[in-house]
Design a protein around this motif. Sequence first.
Motif, PDB file in Angstrom:
ATOM      1  N   CYS A   1       0.820  -1.203   0.000  1.00 34.71           N
ATOM      2  CA  CYS A   1       0.000   0.000   0.000  1.00 34.71           C
ATOM      3  C   CYS A   1       0.862   1.265   0.000  1.00 34.71           C
ATOM      4  O   CYS A   1       0.349   2.365  -0.198  1.00 34.71           O
ATOM      5  CB  CYS A   1      -0.961   0.011   1.179  1.00 34.71           C
ATOM      6  SG  CYS A   1      -0.159   0.057   2.781  1.00 34.71           S
ATOM      7  N   LEU A   2       2.167   1.113   0.236  1.00 36.68           N
ATOM      8  CA  LEU A   2       3.095   2.235   0.147  1.00 36.68           C
ATOM      9  C   LEU A   2       3.812   2.197  -1.201  1.00 36.68           C
ATOM     10  O   LEU A   2       3.700   1.221  -1.953  1.00 36.68           O
ATOM     11  CB  LEU A   2       4.105   2.175   1.298  1.00 36.68           C
ATOM     12  CG  LEU A   2       3.518   2.167   2.716  1.00 36.68           C
ATOM     13  CD1 LEU A   2       4.617   2.080   3.754  1.00 36.68           C
ATOM     14  CD2 LEU A   2       2.658   3.402   2.952  1.00 36.68           C
ATOM     15  N   SER A   3       4.561   3.249  -1.494  1.00 33.38           N
ATOM     16  CA  SER A   3       5.194   3.332  -2.812  1.00 33.38           C
ATOM     17  C   SER A   3       6.277   2.280  -3.002  1.00 33.38           C
ATOM     18  O   SER A   3       6.550   1.851  -4.114  1.00 33.38           O
ATOM     19  CB  SER A   3       5.788   4.733  -3.020  1.00 33.38           C
ATOM     20  OG  SER A   3       6.726   5.035  -2.003  1.00 33.38           O
ATOM     21  N   ARG A   4       6.923   1.868  -1.914  1.00 37.16           N
ATOM     22  CA  ARG A   4       7.916   0.810  -1.985  1.00 37.16           C
ATOM     23  C   ARG A   4       7.256  -0.542  -1.735  1.00 37.16           C
ATOM     24  O   ARG A   4       6.365  -0.671  -0.899  1.00 37.16           O
ATOM     25  CB  ARG A   4       9.010   1.020  -0.923  1.00 37.16           C
ATOM     26  CG  ARG A   4       9.785   2.312  -1.087  1.00 37.16           C
ATOM     27  CD  ARG A   4      10.900   2.132  -2.097  1.00 37.16           C
ATOM     28  NE  ARG A   4      11.787   3.286  -2.099  1.00 37.16           N
ATOM     29  CZ  ARG A   4      12.919   3.341  -2.773  1.00 37.16           C
ATOM     30  NH1 ARG A   4      13.306   2.307  -3.512  1.00 37.16           N
ATOM     31  NH2 ARG A   4      13.672   4.420  -2.728  1.00 37.16           N
ATOM     32  N   ALA A   5       7.695  -1.564  -2.454  1.00 35.33           N
ATOM     33  CA  ALA A   5       7.122  -2.903  -2.282  1.00 35.33           C
ATOM     34  C   ALA A   5       7.390  -3.424  -0.872  1.00 35.33           C
ATOM     35  O   ALA A   5       8.506  -3.290  -0.361  1.00 35.33           O
ATOM     36  CB  ALA A   5       7.715  -3.859  -3.318  1.00 35.33           C
ATOM     37  N   HIS A   6       6.399  -3.994  -0.247  1.00 35.49           N
ATOM     38  CA  HIS A   6       6.551  -4.541   1.110  1.00 35.49           C
ATOM     39  C   HIS A   6       5.403  -5.495   1.389  1.00 35.49           C
ATOM     40  O   HIS A   6       4.411  -5.539   0.667  1.00 35.49           O
ATOM     41  CB  HIS A   6       6.559  -3.416   2.152  1.00 35.49           C
ATOM     42  CG  HIS A   6       5.252  -2.660   2.204  1.00 35.49           C
ATOM     43  ND1 HIS A   6       4.158  -3.116   2.884  1.00 35.49           N
ATOM     44  CD2 HIS A   6       4.872  -1.502   1.626  1.00 35.49           C
ATOM     45  CE1 HIS A   6       3.159  -2.272   2.735  1.00 35.49           C
ATOM     46  NE2 HIS A   6       3.560  -1.288   1.972  1.00 35.49           N
ATOM     47  N   GLY A   7       5.535  -6.247   2.463  1.00 34.85           N
ATOM     48  CA  GLY A   7       4.479  -7.150   2.881  1.00 34.85           C
ATOM     49  C   GLY A   7       3.505  -6.440   3.817  1.00 34.85           C
ATOM     50  O   GLY A   7       3.504  -5.215   3.940  1.00 34.85           O
ATOM     51  N   VAL A   8       2.657  -7.221   4.490  1.00 34.16           N
ATOM     52  CA  VAL A   8       1.713  -6.668   5.462  1.00 34.16           C
ATOM     53  C   VAL A   8       2.501  -6.014   6.595  1.00 34.16           C
ATOM     54  O   VAL A   8       3.487  -6.554   7.081  1.00 34.16           O
ATOM     55  CB  VAL A   8       0.804  -7.776   6.010  1.00 34.16           C
ATOM     56  CG1 VAL A   8      -0.109  -7.238   7.104  1.00 34.16           C
ATOM     57  CG2 VAL A   8      -0.031  -8.377   4.878  1.00 34.16           C
TER      58      VAL A   8
END
Length: 618
Positions: A528-535
Amino acid sequence: MQGEDLLVTCYYIDCGMNAYAISPAQLYSNTPSDFDFKLESLAQGFQSLSDFAQHLAANVDIVFPVIHGKFGEDGGIQELLEKANVPFVGTPSKNCLLAFDKYNASLELNAQGFLTVPNFLVEKDKLAKSELEEWFQSINLDKENGKVVVKPTSAGSSIGVVVAYGANDAAEKAEGIISEGIDDKVIIEVFLEGGTEFTAIVVDVGTANNSEPVVLLPTEVELQSSSNIDIQEDTIFNYRRKYLPTRQVAYHTPPRFPSEVIDCIRQGVSILFRCLGLRDFARIDGWFLPTPVTSLPSAENTGKFGNTKYGAVLFTDINLMTGMEQTSFLFQQSSKLDVTPCLLTSGNGYSSFHNQNMNGISRDVWTLPYSLVLRHTIEEVNAACIEAIDPERMELTSRLRDQVMNELGQSLSKYDWFAGFDIADKQPIKYSLQQWINHVKEAQAVCMVVLEKMVLFNRCWDLQEFLTQLASYGVHTIPKDLRATEEILKSSPDDIWNDLKAKLQTETDLEVYANALERKLQRMPANCLSRAHGVIEMPVSPPESLIFEPFIETDEIIISTKSVDDSTRHLVWKGENKWLEVTVGVVGKRGEMLSLNPSITVKESGDILSLEEKFQGK
């Protein structure tokens, strides 16, 4: 497993079915990928599984298999050992094959007179949607949006388990599991709405020819959905909830069920263990349904095992290999006291511990029986303490515990080596901080203080002060900016964002994060942020302050699939940004500290090390 007369040798079988003798140090890795790339150079490899079995036959007295899922619980490793005449702990191969296949096991449970969950089998290249729709109608489920669980018939750790709505969605998800190669067969089960999942460990204290299962106190699995009505999520005990330290699941041992239901669970697990021909130990999962389910026709099931006046007990999954992590059910249900762990909380609970005015807060300290330490999060430990001293729970737990211990004691007393138990039945004790300090002084105890990460970073004013002190000694630290949460929620995100960018020379996704704080989300969805990430797991309650710091672009480190000489995998680092993330442990006395060997961080995806990559075995 340790002992003066016991030598433990560790072996590992990778996904390509290659066997290796490995160093016990590798057992402290988070995932197999932490050491997979080193195997050719550091481990003793075997030409084939047959050679591996011959090695075991010549060099070990007994094997303790701890492989989950395929090859570990489906009878694969057991058959290999049986053919080589190598003794091993656990159930024989043919019984593993029957019990581990969820569809075949359900047929056997039904034949043995147990209540079972209605299900439908999907095999590779054999899905008939018309038959699936007929099945939906036969059990009074709406074929358009009826809720079901779709899962592989032979996979461990809830891998591939998903929820589907209606026949079309169920068919698509079943085919997805098959196409991903997780399994060739998929089972579609009714979602037991309103039910509570439980799990029970059974230990066999008999001999090879005379099984004597003793069922430990079952554990209730309480799944907690988001309190925000805008967040839609399926409350199933999936892979993430099993292995990650999140606030999405809590365990209660014994369950918060009526005593008759707990007795029914223990009796049923014992019967199942015997009729399936299991050996040594197992874990059996199921559901307690306090209200009738329309897809379980009462007329057909009246005389079946599992019916109680309080509701229905259904057994769903047979696990031949229970978890072996320190927080796994085996240890939760059979833990004993070795040390005296303590938990520091605020006077009104751990969740408000990060109040900025620490001097104005009363603090309590719980001394913990080791069984209460075996939880994933501090919040869960605190809640378990409060629950454990409830008079009704104390009485129930003590009575059921004595029942289990008596059963174990009677069964083990016939063995010469058994000299009784030294397990104490202790409850957590609550002290004020000053009372606990006095208690420690009187006992002349040595204390080891461990700051849990969430405490450290919620108390960000302390962290900033600490880093400022480090900078004064010439230690290079990352610039940080402290902002009150109230200021962030009331001010314009654009203004704060621009100010932070100018001060820290970086960018943030402040508006998204502030929105999550304002809505009091328990977790932020992946990516949900601009950088890829998990929950992203959010604080228990909005923190008083937040720290901002620039993002450091680290270099990508990858594990090569093929090296220059085509024989050894290795790490590849291009060295473009000149920054790597490292972790190093430090031990010793003040002024005489020694550093351990550093570890580098290899991220699988995204820019920020995810919760899965930190804690979740893959």
